[in-house]
Design a protein around this motif. Structure first.
Motif, short mmCIF file in Angstrom:
data_model
loop_
_atom_site.label_atom_id
_atom_site.label_comp_id
_atom_site.label_asym_id
_atom_site.label_seq_id
_atom_site.Cartn_x
_atom_site.Cartn_y
_atom_site.Cartn_z
N ALA A 73 1.14 -1.35 0.02
CA ALA A 73 -0.42 -0.31 0.06
C ALA A 73 1.28 1.30 -0.03
CB ALA A 73 -0.62 0.12 1.25
N THR A 86 -5.54 2.52 -3.35
CA THR A 86 -5.10 2.95 -2.22
C THR A 86 -6.37 3.56 -1.12
OG1 THR A 86 -3.56 4.29 -1.84
CG2 THR A 86 -3.18 1.81 -1.73
N VAL A 129 0.01 5.58 4.94
CA VAL A 129 0.04 4.27 4.31
C VAL A 129 1.79 3.60 4.69
CG1 VAL A 129 -1.01 3.32 2.67
CG2 VAL A 129 -2.08 5.47 2.54
N LEU A 134 -3.02 -4.11 1.07
CA LEU A 134 -3.70 -4.12 2.05
C LEU A 134 -5.70 -4.31 1.13
CD1 LEU A 134 -5.83 -1.87 3.51
CD2 LEU A 134 -4.99 0.11 1.16
#
Length: 175
Positions: A73, A86, A129, A134
């Motif tokens: 991510a 994302t 992030v 993810l």
């Protein structure tokens, strides 16, 4: 450099096609592109990679919401298509960010933002992030790629996914 391919499931297996992402700005655009490639609302898997930095898998089943997985991510968030994915996974809305809110329009420096204030505002508004996977790591489980396998893929991950789906030759043909 990006590589993207669409894998559309058919009665006879999979059909692969290279895809241009030039007109894709949102996950909805990408899902629409995938649905156009679908055969009778069957499964379409979109594979995206940016060199060896990250890869993404987007699964579209008919009119269902797309399911998304991103391998890294933090790396993806630093790229245009990766940040699209994302942001979606993190619930961020790119349209909510108003560039004028980041500018100090008090008349000093011809409206140029104060770099210190701008970086503070950006840091507050954009959460970091985390590095690592993810999204929905189970999105390919029913078609041959389990959660554990997907999370541990490295190197040429898209080829390994295509191999598990039984369409590695098709993917290589569109590369």
């Amino acid at each position: 450099m990006y590589f993207a391919a669409l894998l559309a499931r058919t009665e006879d297996g999979w059909e692969a096609s290279d895809t241009e992402l030039d007109d894709v700005e949102t996950l909805t655009d990408l899902a629409d592109l995938a649905r156009d490639a679908a055969v009778e609302d069957d499964t379409v898997v979109v594979l995206i990679e940016q060199e060896d930095a990250w890869f993404g898998v987007i699964r579209i089943d008919g009119e269902d919401d797309p399911r998304v997985y991103v391998s890294n991510a933090a790396a993806a968030a630093r790229s245009s298509y990766g940040s699209m994915l994302t942001d979606e996974l993190l619930g961020r809305d790119a349209d909510d960010a108003d560039d004028l809110d980041l500018l100090d329009l008090d008349g000093t420096e011809d409206g140029e933002p104060d770099p210190a204030e701008d970086s503070e505002a950006t840091a507050e508004e954009t959460p970091a992030v985390a590095a690592g996977p993810l999204g929905d790591a189970k999105l390919l489980e029913d078609i041959g790629v389990g959660e554990r396998e997907l999370r541990t893929l490295e190197g040429d991950a898209l080829s390994e996914i295509a191999d598990a789906l039984g369409c590695s030759e098709l993917l290589e043909a569109v590369r």
